[in-house]
Enzyme design. Structure first.
Site, PDB file in Angstrom:
ATOM      1  N   ARG A   1      -1.763 -26.659  27.878  1.00 59.11           N
ATOM      2  CA  ARG A   1      -1.622 -25.206  27.928  1.00 59.11           C
ATOM      3  C   ARG A   1      -2.492 -24.499  26.894  1.00 59.11           C
ATOM      4  NH1 ARG A   1       4.969 -25.096  28.282  1.00 59.11           N
ATOM      5  NH2 ARG A   1       5.094 -24.890  30.540  1.00 59.11           N
TER       6      ARG A   1
ATOM      7  N   ASP B   1       0.807  -1.215   0.000  1.00 62.33           N
ATOM      8  CA  ASP B   1       0.000   0.000   0.000  1.00 62.33           C
ATOM      9  C   ASP B   1       0.854   1.285   0.000  1.00 62.33           C
ATOM     10  OD1 ASP B   1      -2.636   1.165   0.317  1.00 62.33           O
ATOM     11  OD2 ASP B   1      -1.956   1.751   2.306  1.00 62.33           O
TER      12      ASP B   1
ATOM     13  N   MET C   1       1.209 -11.626  11.938  1.00 61.22           N
ATOM     14  CA  MET C   1       1.222 -10.318  11.274  1.00 61.22           C
ATOM     15  C   MET C   1      -0.047 -10.106  10.438  1.00 61.22           C
ATOM     16  SD  MET C   1       5.129  -9.705  10.060  1.00 61.22           S
ATOM     17  CE  MET C   1       6.339  -9.002  11.178  1.00 61.22           C
TER      18      MET C   1
ATOM     19  N   ILE D   1       2.716  -9.747   2.478  1.00 61.72           N
ATOM     20  CA  ILE D   1       2.211 -10.953   3.141  1.00 61.72           C
ATOM     21  C   ILE D   1       0.823 -10.690   3.723  1.00 61.72           C
ATOM     22  CG2 ILE D   1       4.491 -11.887   3.709  1.00 61.72           C
ATOM     23  CD1 ILE D   1       3.877 -11.001   6.669  1.00 61.72           C
ATOM     24  N   ASP D   2       0.461  -9.402   3.883  1.00 61.16           N
ATOM     25  CA  ASP D   2      -0.806  -9.074   4.559  1.00 61.16           C
ATOM     26  C   ASP D   2      -2.037  -9.334   3.682  1.00 61.16           C
ATOM     27  OD1 ASP D   2       0.926  -8.152   6.502  1.00 61.16           O
ATOM     28  OD2 ASP D   2       0.740  -6.052   5.884  1.00 61.16           O
TER      29      ASP D   2
HETATM   30  O1  F6P Z   1       3.258  -5.270   5.881  1.00 57.85           O
HETATM   31  C1  F6P Z   1       4.041  -6.386   6.154  1.00 57.85           C
HETATM   32  C2  F6P Z   1       4.375  -6.461   7.631  1.00 57.85           C
HETATM   33  O2  F6P Z   1       5.121  -7.634   7.837  1.00 57.85           O
HETATM   34  C3  F6P Z   1       3.170  -6.401   8.560  1.00 57.85           C
HETATM   35  O3  F6P Z   1       2.465  -7.606   8.624  1.00 57.85           O
HETATM   36  C4  F6P Z   1       3.825  -5.990   9.841  1.00 57.85           C
HETATM   37  O4  F6P Z   1       2.930  -5.303  10.679  1.00 57.85           O
HETATM   38  C5  F6P Z   1       4.914  -5.060   9.377  1.00 57.85           C
HETATM   39  O5  F6P Z   1       5.168  -5.358   8.015  1.00 57.85           O
HETATM   40  C6  F6P Z   1       6.191  -5.144  10.159  1.00 57.85           C
HETATM   41  O6  F6P Z   1       7.025  -4.147   9.680  1.00 57.85           O
HETATM   42  P1  F6P Z   1       8.577  -4.049  10.029  1.00 57.85           P
HETATM   43  O7  F6P Z   1       9.292  -5.005   9.119  1.00 57.85           O
HETATM   44  O8  F6P Z   1       8.891  -2.635   9.733  1.00 57.85           O
HETATM   45  O9  F6P Z   1       8.736  -4.434  11.466  1.00 57.85           O
END
Ligand code: F6P
Length: 365
Positions: free
Chosen positions: A176, A117, A183, A140-141
């Site tokens: 547990r 994005d 993420m 990956i999101d």
């Molecule tokens: O947008 C991809 C992502 O891996 C998200 O899932 C996560 O919140 C973010 O990037 C983590 O970003 P960084 O690599 O800056 O810690």
């Protein structure tokens, strides 16, 4: 006519970036006889003296199965809001004209921006300033509109699913509750699909604020029926109906996105206070982005790379490659970044999970 294509990868890395680069080079250099150069570290490589490298057929040899990106990436370097020191203070400044100047110094005809994005919004901004741009959606999101799926996503789901399989055996042995934070930012796709594939008992997604009371009830009911362990997948952007998103202290990066994290631990602590069962929290973090892409992502990323070159040949600048059904097509970048692709609470996947007996954020009344 011969062309020079510049390619950059921006934002967080993801499995399949190298497959896109290879697809572009093999098609542009191998088939059309054009030239490809790689801008290093995303838009950061266009700030000041441009940093770039030649990408010929030899440069992309053997990179198809490799994770990461051979040209580097960066969450910094937004040309429309670049941190510049003014009178001893850091001010976010529009340096896009200077970045365009750096790009023109390269002698390239077109830019392929591979990103999520944030990166694609910048690409659209530069396109509106006259730069010929083609977008390639990665993350990956899986939170980008206008494409059925982004490459990298299916690899992340496979990694989380394997982790859930492994966590099942230890959770069961120790009786547990295992909370697994995954993420996805404000989209619950990774949590939802890996939760179904990895047989979670509860999945907390950002699109449906969760109920802690419902979660406790779900886990207690399982324990009462003889399953004294539970697996809970928590999306990093999930929040309780009476709570807020959990942001990391250093919130925000230069591409304008906040940093999420910590909700898994918060829910874990709350459960430990309320339940008799022992609780453990696992945050999978960047493991979800590392390593080799799955065959699906290698193929999708290769198709995206080849299609990007085709769009350049057809001069369809301002477009992004996208998967629609079985076809890879071109769509306006603007349509992909207008809003995020999030899970619809009425999505068939949510219903399927619930019918499988998985709690998705709340108990269905
Ligand atoms: O947008 C991809 C992502 O891996 C998200 O899932 C996560 O919140 C973010 O990037 C983590 O970003 P960084 O690599 O800056 O810690």
């Amino acid at each position: 006519m011969s062309k020079t294509i510049a390619i950059l990868t921006g934002g967080g890395d993801c499995p399949g970036l190298n497959a896109v680069i290879r697809g572009v080079v093999r098609s542009a250099v191998g088939r059309h006889g054009w030239r490809v150069i790689g801008i290093e570290d995303g838009f950061e490589g266009l700030v000041g003296t441009p940093r770039w490298r030649e990408l010929d057929l030899t440069a992309v040899r053997g990179i198809l199965p490799r994770g990461g990106t051979i040209i580097g990436t960066s969450n910094r370097g937004n040309p429309f809001a670049y941190p510049v020191e003014v009178d001893g203070k850091i001010a976010l400044t529009d340096i896009s004209d200077q970045v365009l100047e750096s790009f023109h110094q390269l002698g390239a005809d077109v830019l392929i921006a591979v990103g999520g994005d944030g990166t694609l919004k910048i690409a659209q901004g530069l396109f509106e300033k006259g730069l010929p741009v083609i977008g390639v959606p990665k993350t990956i999101d899986n939170d980008l509109q206008a494409t059925d799926v982004t490459f990298g996503y299916r690899t992340a789901v496979a990694i989380v699913t394997e982790a859930l399989d492994r966590l099942h055996t230890t959770a069961e042995s120790h009786h547990r509750v295992m909370l697994v934070e995954v993420m996805g930012r404000d989209a619950g796709w990774i949590a939802l699909e890996s939760g179904i594939a990895g047989s979670a008992d509860a999945i907390l997604i950002p699109e449906i604020p969760f109920s802690l009371a419902d979660l406790c009830q779900t886990i207690e009911k399982r324990a009462a029926s003889g399953s004294r362990f539970s697996i809970v997948v928590v999306a990093e952007g999930a929040f309780a109906a009476d709570g807020e998103k959990s942001l990391l202290k250093s919130a925000g990066d230069n591409l304008g996105v906040e940093r999420l994290g910590g909700i898994g631990q918060q829910v874990g602590t709350a459960l430990a206070d309320r339940l008799e069962l022992e609780t453990r929290v696992v945050t999978l973090g960047h493991l979800q982005r590392g390593g080799s892409p799955t065959p699906y992502d290698r193929i999708l990323a290769s198709r995206f790379g080849v299609k990007a070159v085709e769009l350049i040949d057809q001069q369809r600048f301002g477009e992004m490659v996208a998967l629609k059904g079985r076809d890879v097509i071109g769509v306006a970048i603007a349509s992909a970044v207008a809003r995020l692709n999030r899970v619809d609470p009425a999505d068939e996947l949510v219903t399927t999970a619930r019918h499988l007996g998985i709690m998705v954020s709340r108990i269905e009344k």
